[in-house]
Write a protein that holds these residues in place. Structure first.
Motif, short mmCIF file in Angstrom:
data_model
loop_
_atom_site.label_atom_id
_atom_site.label_comp_id
_atom_site.label_asym_id
_atom_site.label_seq_id
_atom_site.Cartn_x
_atom_site.Cartn_y
_atom_site.Cartn_z
N VAL A 30 0.84 -1.20 0.00
CA VAL A 30 0.00 0.00 0.00
C VAL A 30 0.87 1.25 0.00
CG1 VAL A 30 -1.67 1.35 1.34
CG2 VAL A 30 -1.99 -1.12 1.07
N ALA A 43 -5.31 7.71 1.05
CA ALA A 43 -6.24 6.74 0.46
C ALA A 43 -7.68 7.03 0.88
CB ALA A 43 -5.87 5.32 0.87
N ILE A 45 -11.44 5.11 1.08
CA ILE A 45 -12.09 3.80 1.09
C ILE A 45 -13.57 3.99 1.36
CG2 ILE A 45 -12.22 1.53 2.18
CD1 ILE A 45 -9.14 3.22 3.00
N THR A 56 -9.38 -3.53 4.55
CA THR A 56 -8.69 -2.64 3.62
C THR A 56 -8.33 -1.33 4.31
OG1 THR A 56 -9.84 -3.61 1.73
CG2 THR A 56 -8.85 -1.44 1.41
N CYS A 60 -4.58 0.22 5.19
CA CYS A 60 -4.18 1.57 4.76
C CYS A 60 -3.71 2.41 5.94
CB CYS A 60 -5.33 2.25 4.02
SG CYS A 60 -5.68 1.56 2.38
N SER A 200 -8.94 3.11 -2.95
CA SER A 200 -8.64 1.69 -2.73
C SER A 200 -9.84 0.84 -3.10
CB SER A 200 -8.27 1.43 -1.26
OG SER A 200 -8.02 0.05 -1.07
N THR A 202 -11.85 -2.78 -2.74
CA THR A 202 -12.06 -3.64 -1.57
C THR A 202 -12.52 -5.05 -1.94
OG1 THR A 202 -14.35 -2.88 -1.29
CG2 THR A 202 -12.64 -1.65 -0.13
N GLY A 221 -10.87 0.80 -8.64
CA GLY A 221 -9.94 1.27 -7.63
C GLY A 221 -8.58 1.50 -8.24
N LYS A 224 -5.65 -2.44 -5.20
CA LYS A 224 -6.58 -3.42 -4.62
C LYS A 224 -5.79 -4.37 -3.71
CE LYS A 224 -9.66 -3.13 -8.61
NZ LYS A 224 -10.41 -3.87 -9.66
#
Length: 330
Positions: A30, A43, A45, A56, A60, A200, A202, A221, A224
């Protein structure tokens, strides 16, 4: 990643992760993806309250720090009440910034609810506002590896009506439902643009392999981090990363329709542990007899699942393809 495997015999042990090692590997991925490859500052999400988006987000946070992660909470009027509550819980436990954007007004503006009601009434004339509905999949049979689907509606009084969905109505309802995932992804990229962050994805391995995602929706995304992991492995990581028990003990749900249902009823037909076993066996050439013994299903049922996994992978291959271009001419 997982324990050493005997290719002729299946055991759930092959899906056991070294969570400490995998967490180090994924946090390094990441950090590399966001900072050095995508040249972004953090990031974004979309948090659903499920284990995939929660793991996820936790990865991050470990890679980038909580101040560089934004969780978007994007329920709509048909979402289960737990969706917002659990999404908020994840944000609080990870100490990240969360932004709440109810997408009901956007869907209303698109005419989603009105058109969906009209479509439902064409199948079940009695349906009206205040009723609940869902789509459920048929069982497999030896001569049919594809599924057909049922519309199940429930009146406010609890009466259940179930009717098989014609193909044209099914396609229309799926196309409408996909508005939800594409609207959410649009908002994720809006905030990514605003803060110079990356989005990101998921999706897990089962979803990616079988096409259980919306193209340019929840399947999109910039990176991933869990797309290679089986669902049961993601639950292992969730426990290792210290996510709340309300997340790690929650069963997977689709949260697409107002009538609550699990993913095994809508798409996968089996609980995630058994689906993981079948997918692993099918991808690694393990005899169905071995998987059947390990997971407590009949051999014929596992054999049919192998066929359906291969069929869906081929049928949904386009979902994972990039845009096609003509070959350049000299």
């Amino acid at each position: 990643m997982a324990k050493e495997k005997n290719m002729n015999e299946f055991s759930y042990d092959v899906l056991t992760l070294d969570c400490e090692k995998e967490t180090r590997r994924l946090t390094a991925f990441v950090a590399e993806a966001v900072g050095r490859r995508l040249h972004k500052q953090g990031a974004v999400i979309g948090l659903s309250g499920g284990v995939d988006s929660s793991v996820t987000a936790a990865l991050c946070v470990r890679a980038l720090g909580p101040d560089k992660v934004i969780g978007l909470l994007m329920p709509e009027r048909d979402s289960h009440p737990d969706t917002l509550r659990l999404s908020q819980l994840v944000g609080e436990s990870l100490k990240i910034r969360t932004i709440h954007r109810d997408i009901t007004p956007i869907l209303t503006g698109l005419g989603f609810y009105q058109e969906m009601t009209s479509c439902l009434q064409e199948v079940v004339p009695e349906y009206s506002e205040g009723w609940k509905w869902k789509i459920s999949a048929s069982e497999l049979s030896e001569d049919r590896v594809f599924t057909f689907f049922w519309l199940v509606v429930q009146s406010p009084q609890g009466e259940i009506i179930k009717k098989r969905l014609p193909a044209d109505k099914l396609l229309r309802m799926i196309a409408l439902s996909n508005f939800k995932q594409r609207t959410r992804k649009m908002l994720e990229y809006h905030y990514a643009d605003r803060f110079n962050y990356a989005v990101s994805g998921t999706s897990n391995l089962l979803e990616t392999d079988q096409g259980f995602f919306v193209k340019l929706g929840d399947g999109a995304g910039d990176f991933k981090p869990i797309a290679h992991l089986y669902k049961s492995q993601i639950y292992q990581l969730g426990n290792y990363l210290g996510l709340p028990a309300a997340i790690t003990k929650r069963q997977p749900t689709s949260d697409i329709h107002p009538f609550a249902q699990g993913q095994d009823e809508f798409f996968f037909l089996l609980p995630y542990q058994q689906m993981d076993a079948c997918l692993y066996g099918e991808k690694n050439g393990i005899p169905p007899e071995s998987v059947a013994r390990a997971i407590g299903l009949g051999v014929e049922r596992v054999r049919l699942m192998y066929k359906q996994l291969a069929h869906r992978r081929t049928a949904n291959e386009y979902l994972n393809l990039p845009a096609l271009y003509p070959e350049p001419q000299d």
